[in-house]
Design a protein around this motif. Sequence first.
Motif, short mmCIF file in Angstrom:
data_model
loop_
_atom_site.label_atom_id
_atom_site.label_comp_id
_atom_site.label_asym_id
_atom_site.label_seq_id
_atom_site.Cartn_x
_atom_site.Cartn_y
_atom_site.Cartn_z
N THR A 127 0.85 -1.18 0.00
CA THR A 127 0.00 0.00 0.00
C THR A 127 0.89 1.22 0.00
OG1 THR A 127 -1.69 -1.18 1.24
CG2 THR A 127 -1.86 1.20 1.18
N GLY A 128 0.46 2.26 -0.80
CA GLY A 128 1.25 3.47 -0.83
C GLY A 128 0.38 4.70 -0.95
N LEU A 129 0.91 5.80 -0.45
CA LEU A 129 0.21 7.07 -0.48
C LEU A 129 1.26 8.16 -0.63
CD1 LEU A 129 -2.32 8.89 -0.18
CD2 LEU A 129 -1.95 8.79 2.31
N VAL A 130 1.00 9.07 -1.65
CA VAL A 130 1.92 10.19 -1.87
C VAL A 130 1.10 11.45 -2.00
CG1 VAL A 130 3.69 11.20 -3.35
CG2 VAL A 130 3.63 8.73 -2.99
N LEU A 131 1.45 12.47 -1.21
CA LEU A 131 0.78 13.77 -1.26
C LEU A 131 1.86 14.84 -1.38
CD1 LEU A 131 -1.88 13.34 1.62
CD2 LEU A 131 -2.25 13.13 -0.84
N ALA A 132 1.54 15.85 -2.29
CA ALA A 132 2.48 16.95 -2.46
C ALA A 132 1.71 18.22 -2.73
CB ALA A 132 3.46 16.66 -3.59
N GLN A 133 2.16 19.35 -2.17
CA GLN A 133 1.50 20.65 -2.36
C GLN A 133 2.56 21.73 -2.24
OE1 GLN A 133 1.00 23.04 0.17
NE2 GLN A 133 2.02 21.87 1.80
N PRO A 134 2.41 22.84 -3.06
CA PRO A 134 3.41 23.91 -3.05
C PRO A 134 3.00 25.11 -2.23
CG PRO A 134 2.12 24.09 -5.03
CD PRO A 134 1.51 22.96 -4.25
N PHE A 135 1.90 25.02 -1.50
CA PHE A 135 1.36 26.21 -0.85
C PHE A 135 2.09 26.54 0.47
CE2 PHE A 135 -2.18 24.04 -3.10
CZ PHE A 135 -2.35 24.95 -4.11
N SER A 136 2.53 25.54 1.20
CA SER A 136 3.15 25.77 2.52
C SER A 136 4.35 24.84 2.67
CB SER A 136 2.14 25.51 3.65
OG SER A 136 2.78 25.57 4.91
N PRO A 137 5.44 25.34 3.27
CA PRO A 137 6.60 24.44 3.46
C PRO A 137 6.32 23.33 4.46
CG PRO A 137 6.99 26.55 4.55
CD PRO A 137 5.73 26.71 3.75
N THR A 138 5.30 23.52 5.32
CA THR A 138 4.95 22.47 6.28
C THR A 138 4.21 21.36 5.54
OG1 THR A 138 4.81 24.08 8.06
CG2 THR A 138 3.75 21.95 8.43
#
Length: 891
Positions: A127-138
């Motif tokens: 099982t795998g999960l990947v999340l990425a967002q450029p809005f906040s460094p946290t």
Amino acid sequence: MTQGGFRQALELNHTYPQLKPLPRSLAVRTVYQSGPWRYQLQHEVVCGGQEVSLAGLYSSPPSLELGNHTLQVQIASVPRGSGLEVTLERTLHSRLDSVLLGWTRHKRLEQVKALSWWRVSGDQHETGLVLAQPFSPTLSQLSLHTLWHSSQTQRRSNHQTHISWDSGGPVNVSVSLSKQWHDRSSRGQACALFSSRQKGAPSKLNVEGCVSGAQEGNSYSQNAELKWGDSSVRQGMKYQRSLEGMHTFQLDAGVENVSPAPCPSHSLLAQVHTNLRDRLEHTLLLGLCPPHPSLSWAGHHRIEPGGAELLYSQSLVSLTGQPSYCSLTLALSNSSGPHHSNITLSTESRLGNWSVEVAGSALSSPLGTGFHVQAQMDHSDRVWLRGALERPCLRATAGYGNVKGADEQLTLAMCLEAQRRLTLEVLMRAGGAEPTTLAIVSVGSANQSLTVRAQGCAESLWEVEARAEHLNSQLRNKLLERVKTLQMLLAEFRRQSRDSSVLQELSAGPLKLTQRLEAMLGQRDRGLWALWRYGHVRHVLTDSLPRVLTLLQYATLMAQQELKRPLVTLAGAYHDVSGQRLEAAWGEAVSLWTSRLVEVLPLLLENPQLRPLAQTTLTTLTTALDLVGQQTFHWADARLAAALSGVRRRLASVYKLSPSECWVRLEVALPLSRGPWSRVGEVGVVEVLLEQWLLRPLQSLASLQPSAELYRLKRRIMDSPFTFQALVVGNQFVVTFDGHLYELPATCLLLLAQDVAQGSFTLLLSSDSLSRRSLVVGMNNSTVTIHHHDGQVEANCHVHGSHTPFSEDGVVIKRESNRVVVSNQEGVSVACDPQLDLCSLTIDGWLHGTSTGLLGINDNEAGNDFPFPDGSQSSSIDDFVHSWQVGQAVF
């Protein structure tokens, strides 16, 4: 139109300025295709310089066995660079969901990404999960990946989880779980890894930890470890139960590079074996500051309630890597039987090659109880103390011995014997030799008298003190050497661990203790030996008591000397009081009487013819009176001395001291009947002695009648008979000097009378094999035997049968009719009449109080007619007669 789909294209161009707001060119292209459970659409729009495209795919078989379910959507925009991709895929053993949204801002591509998947392959699940967002460094990026594997055939499972995110720096977390099992065993492990690297940090932070557990039959184990950088913490436990019922528990723990220098690492190993009933073994290894020596503590303990050893406990303390180690052993044994008990408690302490053993025993039996305490140093020097209470004695023994020499012991014995006699004896014994008596004190009461005997020399005490001081100095030096060595080891240990405050605090207490022991052992003027050496008891025994005994001896001798010449003593006392000598006072009295006589006879003195005769008569009378006075004084002094000879003899027997032989004897007659002695247990000895020695004499003194006492003294000196006589009647009865009558035993050699002052005579009563009695008389080194059955007389083994007087060495034998008389010049005569079966012993009055034996004492005192040979009085006729039985060899 195509088979299973269609195509469509539209293109529009214009050049009208009036349609300037509208794009000059517009193109639209659409493609649609369909197949078995599959649909695909592509659509593109070009408007001016911008292009928008849309592509989609959808596949949906009736079941996953016939194919995958797929949904794909792609939207793109040129030239802005924005787009959207959506993918949904389902298979029989997997699943994929993906959303990707991207755009260009400030000439940089930015994306929002969401991806998840699930996959099954045999016994493996992923099982795998990947999340990425450029809005906040946290949490700009988050990744989760899990992998799980399970096999029932292999009986094992494995689960791994990895999480990573970016929060100013990459952070990775990995967790893995594994398990394996069989019919009688199982294993499991859990591990976690954490790694992070912050911006500006010089290195990456890695933390890894694992926990594992296992079970195999009756054995259980658990281990844990945590690592970060070059530091680590580990821990392990193990438990095992054997078929014999023994339980084993082990604990292992350690830290590496955790504490500050110089001791960054520590270790601990503990192990316990026990059957939870009567056995216990333990081991503890503590490494406080590797590579420095580790502290080890091991022990073995057992309990046997019904066995020979009731309790056995041994503990061993050591420093690994050092030649010296410490150990402590404790053992409690029980060797009791049905009729006796014997319990022993022993301890042994070891430090390298040094050892100290201390043991104590308590014993009891029907014969008595006792104890034994022993201390041994280095298996060589032994010191012991024993005590026993065995009727009727209480004994205490202290001794010393070593492997090189013979044992030495000092015994103190206190015995309560029959007839109320208490004896205290001090004995010295060296090796296997017979014990030597150093001192003995006995106190007893018998025959209405209190007797105290003591013997002991100061030289013996000094010899024992010198030996004790030597042994004390020897043992003190050995102990001082060991304390200094131990203090040196502790100081070296503190020097090596000076950078560790914990080790400094742990070693401070033992170091102070060794310093105090060194100071105490170095002070020779303190302790038990100094307490005895400079104490009050030793001062009394060596100084005060000998001085008092000497003064008493001097006073006794002076009193006896004064009683030999009582009137001289009184004359001296008169001179000391009045300042005038008694002879001068008598001369003055005679001169006064003469002068009065001259006054009475004036006519005689005036006559010239009678004057010389009268003067001569007066002179002669004066001289005669003076001579008569002096002779009367000497005669009265001699008579009074003879009357007081019994007092002198009694006084001489009261107190005797021999400085050369180191003995003293005190005997005090107690005028007590059985009544007062029976009250000793009720009111105490002190009260009885005060009553008999103080109150009764005071009462008697108060009731004295001076005239009666003066008459009694005058009769004893002047009017008493000049001879003392005792009788032997029928060879069976005795009449003493003071008239007491009692019966003699049948056949014994008995001492009837004997001169204890000058040895001038001895009188015995013997018996032959036919029970015939004979009287044996010893005078002046001559022996005369008078046989009662035939009247025969033997003088120095020769028969004397004539009636002619026989004289030899001052002994005279005469026959008067039926009487036989044997006499000497000192005034002693023995007369026997065989027909009357009567014998008499006659002693001149000048020998007052010199005879003792079965005929009593010739002192006109009826109260002392039953003396023992030592001068004390008997309360029993049988004991009295038995005490005067003698052997065959007397003269």
